[in-house]
Every structure is written in structure tokens, then in C-alpha cells.
Design a protein around this motif. Structure first.
Motif, short mmCIF file in Angstrom:
data_model
loop_
_atom_site.label_atom_id
_atom_site.label_comp_id
_atom_site.label_asym_id
_atom_site.label_seq_id
_atom_site.Cartn_x
_atom_site.Cartn_y
_atom_site.Cartn_z
N UNK A 162 26.04 38.37 45.81
CA UNK A 162 25.66 39.78 45.92
C UNK A 162 25.93 40.31 47.32
N UNK A 163 25.74 39.46 48.32
CA UNK A 163 25.99 39.88 49.69
C UNK A 163 27.48 40.13 49.92
N UNK A 164 28.33 39.23 49.43
CA UNK A 164 29.77 39.39 49.62
C UNK A 164 30.36 40.41 48.67
N UNK A 165 29.65 40.72 47.59
CA UNK A 165 30.13 41.71 46.62
C UNK A 165 30.41 43.04 47.30
N UNK A 166 29.54 43.44 48.22
CA UNK A 166 29.74 44.70 48.94
C UNK A 166 31.06 44.69 49.71
N UNK A 167 31.33 43.58 50.38
CA UNK A 167 32.55 43.48 51.19
C UNK A 167 33.81 43.49 50.29
N UNK A 168 33.75 42.75 49.19
CA UNK A 168 34.88 42.70 48.27
C UNK A 168 35.12 44.07 47.65
N UNK A 169 34.06 44.70 47.17
CA UNK A 169 34.18 46.02 46.54
C UNK A 169 34.71 47.05 47.53
N UNK A 170 34.19 47.06 48.75
CA UNK A 170 34.62 48.01 49.77
C UNK A 170 36.11 47.83 50.07
N UNK A 171 36.53 46.59 50.23
CA UNK A 171 37.94 46.32 50.54
C UNK A 171 38.85 46.71 49.37
N UNK A 172 38.41 46.39 48.15
CA UNK A 172 39.21 46.74 46.97
C UNK A 172 39.34 48.26 46.85
N UNK A 173 38.25 48.97 47.04
CA UNK A 173 38.29 50.44 46.94
C UNK A 173 39.15 51.05 48.05
N UNK A 174 39.02 50.52 49.25
CA UNK A 174 39.82 51.02 50.38
C UNK A 174 41.30 50.86 50.11
N UNK A 175 41.67 49.76 49.46
CA UNK A 175 43.07 49.47 49.16
C UNK A 175 43.52 50.01 47.80
N UNK A 176 42.61 50.70 47.12
CA UNK A 176 42.89 51.27 45.79
C UNK A 176 43.29 50.20 44.77
N UNK A 177 42.56 49.09 44.80
CA UNK A 177 42.76 48.00 43.84
C UNK A 177 41.67 48.11 42.79
N UNK A 178 42.04 48.17 41.51
CA UNK A 178 41.01 48.27 40.46
C UNK A 178 39.99 47.14 40.57
N UNK A 179 38.72 47.49 40.33
CA UNK A 179 37.62 46.56 40.56
C UNK A 179 36.57 46.73 39.47
N UNK A 180 36.11 45.63 38.91
CA UNK A 180 35.03 45.70 37.93
C UNK A 180 34.10 44.50 38.11
N UNK A 181 32.87 44.69 37.64
CA UNK A 181 31.89 43.60 37.76
C UNK A 181 31.36 43.17 36.40
N UNK A 182 31.94 43.67 35.33
CA UNK A 182 31.45 43.27 34.01
C UNK A 182 32.59 42.70 33.17
N UNK A 183 32.26 41.77 32.32
CA UNK A 183 33.29 41.17 31.47
C UNK A 183 33.78 42.15 30.41
N UNK A 184 32.91 43.07 29.98
CA UNK A 184 33.36 44.06 28.99
C UNK A 184 34.39 45.00 29.60
#
Length: 120
Positions: free
Chosen positions: A74-96
Motif C-alpha cells: 500500500x505504501x509503494x502503491x502511491x509511488x507506482x500509481x503516481x509514476x504510471x499516471x505521470x507517464x500516461x501508462x494505464x493503471x488498475x488495481x482490480x482483477x476485474x
């Protein structure tokens, strides 16, 4: 480490069938390997470098499917999500959502896009 159920492997297998490579952290990679799916192992953010954010910055990741479990996740999730969004890389956290993304990619590759009017 939570075990990943076999039904969840359907979208990973489908990605490989479509020609995509898969990268996963150690525990997920082990579960994928046991299901017959080979992938590259990447380090989590707190495990050092190179890690998933380094792969994102190097443009080696085109889609992030991150299902965070535990304190470090959960702590690193913020960093991964922020970097993905900054780079415009699609990002999801659910299997559905991952499954839906894979289905969309499959349809786009087959050029089976249909536009329909929504019911009112």
C-alpha cells in the motif's frame, strides 16, 4: 503471500497469447510459473533498484495491474500509481478491470470494435 486462484490466470495467459511479455514481483511470478506462465521478475519499490518504477520510467511497462496487499504494498502503491499516471501508462488495481483491459486489447488487435447506441 496470498495465493492467486487459477481463474485469475486467464488474463495473464491471454496477454501472453497476444504477444505481450509479463513482469511480476517475486511472489506473483512464482504463482504464475506454477500455472505455466513465464514472466520477468521485478523488485518491489522497497526492495531496491531496479524496481517497478525504474521499469516504468524506462518505458518497459505498457500496462500496470497492481493488486496491493500488505503494508509495503500500500505504501509503494502511491509511488507506482503516481509514476504510471505521470507517464500516461494505464493503471488498475482490480482483477476485474485487468480482465476488461485485456478483453479490450484483444478486440482492438482483432479490429472487432462495434459502436452501439446506449439504451435510454
Amino acid at each position: 503471500m496470498p495465493r492467486i486462484g487459477k481463474p485469475l490466470f486467464l488474463w495473464q495467459k491471454k496477454l501472453q497469447e497476444m504477444g505481450f511479455s509479463i513482469a511480476a514481483t517475486r511472489g506473483t511470478a512464482r504463482s504464475l510459473f506454477e500455472a505455466g506462465i513465464l514472466c520477468e521478475v521485478v523488485q518491489k519499490v522497497h526492495e531496491g533498484n531496479p524496481n517497478i518504477t525504474d521499469y516504468l520510467r524506462a518505458k518497459q511497462i505498457d500496462l500496470v495491474i497492481n493488486t496491493p496487499v500488505g503494508y509495503h504494498a500500500h505504501k509503494s502503491d502511491d509511488e507506482i500509481r503516481t509514476e504510471a499516471m505521470r507517464l500516461k501508462i494505464p493503471y488498475t488495481t482490480t482483477t476485474s478491470a485487468a480482465n476488461a483491459a485485456v478483453q479490450a486489447i484483444e478486440y482492438l488487435q482483432k479490429k472487432q470494435v462495434t459502436v452501439r447506441e446506449l439504451p435510454q
